[in-house]
Design an enzyme around this catalytic site. Sequence first.
Site, PDB file in Angstrom:
ATOM      1  N   SER A 174      69.890   4.171  13.868  1.00 14.87           N
ATOM      2  CA  SER A 174      69.788   5.563  13.440  1.00 14.87           C
ATOM      3  C   SER A 174      69.236   6.374  14.604  1.00 14.87           C
ATOM      4  CB  SER A 174      68.862   5.652  12.231  1.00 14.87           C
ATOM      5  OG  SER A 174      68.324   6.953  12.130  1.00 14.87           O
TER       6      SER A 174
ATOM      7  N   LYS B 125      65.913   1.480  11.591  1.00 13.35           N
ATOM      8  CA  LYS B 125      67.164   1.287  10.867  1.00 13.35           C
ATOM      9  C   LYS B 125      68.167   0.401  11.594  1.00 13.35           C
ATOM     10  CE  LYS B 125      68.553   3.098   7.493  1.00 13.35           C
ATOM     11  NZ  LYS B 125      68.911   4.498   7.195  1.00 13.35           N
TER      12      LYS B 125
ATOM     13  N   GLU C  11      80.629   0.226   5.920  1.00 14.19           N
ATOM     14  CA  GLU C  11      80.740   1.519   5.233  1.00 14.19           C
ATOM     15  C   GLU C  11      82.044   2.222   5.601  1.00 14.19           C
ATOM     16  OE1 GLU C  11      76.574   3.585   5.033  1.00 14.19           O
ATOM     17  OE2 GLU C  11      76.658   2.291   6.786  1.00 14.19           O
TER      18      GLU C  11
ATOM     19  N   HIS D 257      78.607  -6.720 -13.966  1.00 13.20           N
ATOM     20  CA  HIS D 257      78.002  -5.397 -14.204  1.00 13.20           C
ATOM     21  C   HIS D 257      76.863  -5.140 -13.213  1.00 13.20           C
ATOM     22  CE1 HIS D 257      79.980  -5.352 -18.234  1.00 13.20           C
ATOM     23  NE2 HIS D 257      79.736  -6.643 -18.140  1.00 13.20           N
TER      24      HIS D 257
END
Length: 469
Positions: free
Chosen positions: A276, A282, A289, A155
């Site tokens: 980024s 970043k 992704e 979970h």
Amino acid sequence: MKLWGGRFTEQPNIKAWEFNASIGFDQRLAKQDIRASIAWAKALARANVLTDIEQQNICNSLTQIEEEFEKATFQIIASDEDIHTAVERRLFELIGSDAGKLHTGRSRNDQVSTDFRMWLMEQIQQIDQALEGVQKVMITRAEKDIGIIMPGYTHLQRAMPILISHWWLSHFWPLQRDRQRLFQLYQRTAYLPLGSAALAGTTIPVDRRMLSAELGFQQPAPNSIDAVSDRDFAVEFLFCSALIGIHMSKLSEAVILYTSREFNFFKLGDAFTTGSSLMPQKKNPDLFELVRGKSGTLLGYLTGLMATLKGLPSTYDKDLQEDKVPVFNAVDTLLALLPLVGDAVDGLKLKPEVMLAAIDPSMMATNLADYLVGKGIPFRQAHHLIGEVVLMANNRGVGLTELRTKDYQKISELFESDLYALLDPKISVERHNVFGGTSTQAVEHQIKHAKEEIISITYNNQETKGEKS
Ligand code: ARG
């Protein structure tokens, strides 16, 4: 040159022609189309439809056309409707009217399904190799990282300490199942449609068994009506690829989480991250992704083709031309994505101290319940008693290791000072020593097992079939 102009009096509408044409994508089947045609010419010669000279003439020119495709010198022209038309048109250019004998007893309906199956059977083996590559990365990581402990989650809540090697291997086995599925799919794909002609079978007495063996199939399709419309192999392949996508997505999602500052368990290699354009600090896990994102696209290919098939009656309908693009795309996606995932996982740096620090003793409360079970308490009752221990610790704002033996004994007299060992992550891990469990011994055994399994899928593609050795 069109294959079917005889009964038409008007020119086709150009836009409609372009809409109808599949040459833009089905030229990927050129090699298979030519090989199937060579085998067909030989079958026609055996059935005395072609003379030996005609057959040799046709086959030599087909081989030349194959070379033209290999060298990318084959010129597609506007009137080429699809790959079958294009090859036959070129054959006419090379040998004249004898070319017209090749299509005796066959239809593009059995031809296209034959080509497509042959193509997919090759690609299945490529994908199998790519999956094996990712499996090997998982095994290597499991071996290299043995002994490193991480918190395991259910979970997405901290649950129990596990060996990271165990976690790596949890991404090995789904790929093994994917490979088994592809292997089984290979067998179901290896039914030869050729000889089914448009739908009723051909009138030419071709030996379909011989043809099937020559083209690397396992047997001729047993029903010509089914053979020209069956696209189960394409659907099943898209299911396999969607599921591979889901497996890769699951792995990617975990990597994305674990590389976030909040978890901070893994560090991405620079080679597999992107910056980024705005925020200089970043380092984004774009690759993982995108893999997660593409798994959605792969699923879309499956649902798209199934929706196409759903409304169709028996035999060939032009809707079936929609089968190729999703399968081509799925193959391209998988062959691009799998090696990248393997390399990126291989390049991940671990932070063992952070992972260990994320394990708090309450994650081992189950060990305490098992401890009481070992002293004769029924598990349900033991579970309840440990619940009381946790409550006591929570009320005092301390961890389970900070309660004294006396505190434990207030809840059950069976507790002794040896209980604290069970709250040690390392000891906890080693106690889970069942087959398939997370102890070092069990995981070492699992690594051995995985190494044996990984080689168990082999395609013996010398002409006839893929065989499980
Ligand atoms: N381009 C077609 C396809 O991909 C080939 C079969 C065409 N058959 C026909 N009867 N028009 O499905």
